[in-house]
Write a protein that holds these residues in place. Structure first.
Motif, PDB file in Angstrom:
ATOM      1  N   LEU A 186       0.773  -1.249  -0.155  1.00  0.00           N
ATOM      2  CA  LEU A 186      -0.089   0.058   0.058  1.00  0.00           C
ATOM      3  C   LEU A 186       0.754   1.277  -0.175  1.00  0.00           C
ATOM      4  CD1 LEU A 186      -2.768  -1.060   2.485  1.00  0.00           C
ATOM      5  CD2 LEU A 186      -2.906  -0.910   0.001  1.00  0.00           C
ATOM      6  N   LYS A 187       0.564   2.315  -0.656  1.00  0.00           N
ATOM      7  CA  LYS A 187       1.208   3.300  -0.585  1.00  0.00           C
ATOM      8  C   LYS A 187       0.800   4.383   0.198  1.00  0.00           C
ATOM      9  CE  LYS A 187       1.822   2.876  -5.678  1.00  0.00           C
ATOM     10  NZ  LYS A 187       1.564   3.742  -7.079  1.00  0.00           N
ATOM     11  N   GLN A 188       1.665   5.226   0.699  1.00  0.00           N
ATOM     12  CA  GLN A 188       1.376   6.263   1.641  1.00  0.00           C
ATOM     13  C   GLN A 188       0.263   7.271   1.329  1.00  0.00           C
ATOM     14  OE1 GLN A 188       2.820   6.600   5.353  1.00  0.00           O
ATOM     15  NE2 GLN A 188       0.585   7.448   5.106  1.00  0.00           N
ATOM     16  N   SER A 189      -0.836   7.697   2.031  1.00  0.00           N
ATOM     17  CA  SER A 189      -1.997   8.373   1.714  1.00  0.00           C
ATOM     18  C   SER A 189      -2.088   9.056   2.935  1.00  0.00           C
ATOM     19  CB  SER A 189      -3.224   7.933   1.238  1.00  0.00           C
ATOM     20  OG  SER A 189      -3.644   7.059   2.140  1.00  0.00           O
ATOM     21  N   PHE A 190      -2.385  10.629   2.493  1.00  0.00           N
ATOM     22  CA  PHE A 190      -2.429  11.610   3.953  1.00  0.00           C
ATOM     23  C   PHE A 190      -4.066  12.069   3.826  1.00  0.00           C
ATOM     24  CE2 PHE A 190       2.001  11.997   2.555  1.00  0.00           C
ATOM     25  CZ  PHE A 190       2.596  11.216   3.867  1.00  0.00           C
ATOM     26  N   SER A 191      -4.746  12.312   5.075  1.00  0.00           N
ATOM     27  CA  SER A 191      -5.772  13.031   5.094  1.00  0.00           C
ATOM     28  C   SER A 191      -5.518  14.277   4.977  1.00  0.00           C
ATOM     29  CB  SER A 191      -6.324  12.879   6.451  1.00  0.00           C
ATOM     30  OG  SER A 191      -5.612  13.400   7.366  1.00  0.00           O
TER      31      SER A 191
END
Length: 449
Positions: free
Chosen positions: A160-165
């Motif tokens: 999974l790739k990093q994702s930010f809120s």
């Protein structure tokens, strides 16, 4: 956004796992085979990484309806990024499951075999039979009792790739914007070393004039001497500091010179640690180097009087980097002759290079890509059975670069793993000659030190 599909024959627990991973009851579960016929999907978060989780209809061909369900499921699987194939661990492996699994494996996507309903020791013994599927990625789960999900999440995290809120993105942007402003055209260089190693001669060679008084008498320079030059459209300000003697030999004004040297280092950005290559090195050189490390300065080790020294350069590098100055292993070592001016131009070019390294801003995306790859290659050790995760990394200051590792258990980051990450960063970013500060903290924490 990446997607994860739960796939398998009817009544193996796909909807139960879907609800468990979603942390809420969305899919209808029952003992009736084929309860789920259409795909359900929801947004989930695994270690701060977001993904779309898809619950599919069962793979079966007992009638026309189930054949259509299977066709739709396989279509969705082809468009998914990660496949979790579930089987019932209370039943023996069958050829149909094996056939379905290997057909999905041909899609060349990350795929894992989930053996569900492993509720006791007897089930665990039976679960080994699924090894004949010929896949390493096998996870024994009891979705009902919430057992085995940590290992599955660790595996998913690798893909999974990093994702930010939006809040996290705003926080990252605020931290990037809060980096101190540095005058990129003015470089402050402190020249330090014990007495009579040639600091004043080096200053004269750098500025190309007799700016500092030079003599063979140890401790000639008492007051710091400043001089600036223009080089490659930069102003380089040099400070020729008073020589440092052992405390027992400090006399009169030299005591004040030692204190002033400390103050100069507080204002400097780069330190040139001057060593006498002809005379050799001693404990006092190491103590002076410790002052540089204390102030987190960019540093270059200058071997002066090299034209007189009867030394092997490679052996000297080994002595300095692996023995005397392990804490300055990142520092470049340059041999010069201040009196003849040999290699002084090399020294000036290296100063510019170190300054760029010292004030650089590392892109957050590249930094997190590196952290993700590093933790995938060498996973973080567990802390008393608990998973330790780095959610993301961000540079919160520069001169020198300071990196915050935002974690779920920041106190569990071992110094050896921190050193591993530092080495990885040095391999991938231009960090020669500069200290690299890593701190671990929880989400929302702003006290970096």
């Amino acid at each position: 956004m990446q997607s994860i599909i739960l796939i398998g024959k009817p009544n193996v627990g796909k909807s139960s796992l879907f609800n468990r991973m979603a942390q809420k009851r969305i899919a209808i579960t029952s003992e009736i085979s084929g309860t789920t016929r259409d795909t359900n999907q929801t947004l989930i978060e695994i270690y701060s990484k977001k993904a779309l989780l898809i619950d599919s209809g069962g793979l079966d061909e007992k009638d026309e309806l189930f054949k259509n369900v299977k066709k739709n499921t396989l279509k969705v699987a082809k468009n998914s990024d990660i496949i979790l194939y579930l089987v019932d661990g209370k039943l023996a492996p069958d050829d149909e499951d094996r056939k379905f699994f290997h057909s999905l494996k041909k899609l060349s996507k990350p795929i894992a075999l989930i053996v569900n309903k492993i509720d006791n020791k007897k089930d665990e013994e039976r679960a080994w039979e699924f090894a004949n599927f010929g896949v390493k990625e096998i996870f024994n789960l009891s979705v009902t009792h919430n057992i085995g999900l940590d290992e599955l999440y660790d595996w998913l995290d690798c893909f999974l790739k990093q994702s930010f809120s939006k809040d996290e993105e705003q926080s990252l942007e605020e931290e990037q914007n809060s980096l101190q402003n540095i005058d990129e055209h003015h470089i402050k260089v402190g020249i330090v070393g014990r007495v009579n190693v040639g600091k004043s001669s080096l200053l004269n060679a750098l500025v190309k004039q007799e700016r500092a008084v030079v003599s063979a008498i140890a401790g000639t320079t008492i007051d710091p001497v400043n001089e600036s030059i223009n080089y490659q459209n930069k102003t380089i300000e040099f400070i020729d500091t008073a020589g440092i003697r052992k405390r027992g030999k400090i006399q009169g004004l030299e005591y004040f010179a030692l204190n002033r040297t400390e103050k100069i280092l507080q204002k400097a950005q780069i330190a040139l640690l001057v060593l006498d290559a002809d005379e050799g090195f001693n404990e006092l050189d190491e103590r002076i180097a410790g002052l540089i490390a204390k102030h987190h300065l960019a540093v270059m080790i200058v071997l002066n009087k090299w034209d007189k020294a009867q030394r092997d350069f490679d052996a000297t590098l080994k002595e300095l980097k692996l023995d005397r100055f392990k804490f300055l292993a990142h520092a470049p070592i340059i041999s010069v002759s201040a009196l003849s001016g040999k290699r002084i131009s090399v020294l000036l070019d290296k100063i510019l290079e170190l300054f760029e390294n010292f004030i650089q801003k590392i892109p957050t995306a590249k930094l997190n890509a590196l952290i993700e790859e590093a933790t995938k290659t060498h996973p973080l050790p567990h802390d008393r059975g608990k998973v330790v995760k780095i959610y993301y990394a961000v540079q919160y200051d520069l001169a020198p670069p300071k990196i915050a590792l935002v974690m779920n258990r920041p106190k569990a980051l071992h110094f050896s793993y921190k050193r591993y990450l530092q080495n990885k960063m040095r391999e991938n970013f231009k960090l020669e000659g500069v200290p690299l500060i890593l701190v671990s903290r929880k989400k929302g924490q702003r006290d970096e030190e």
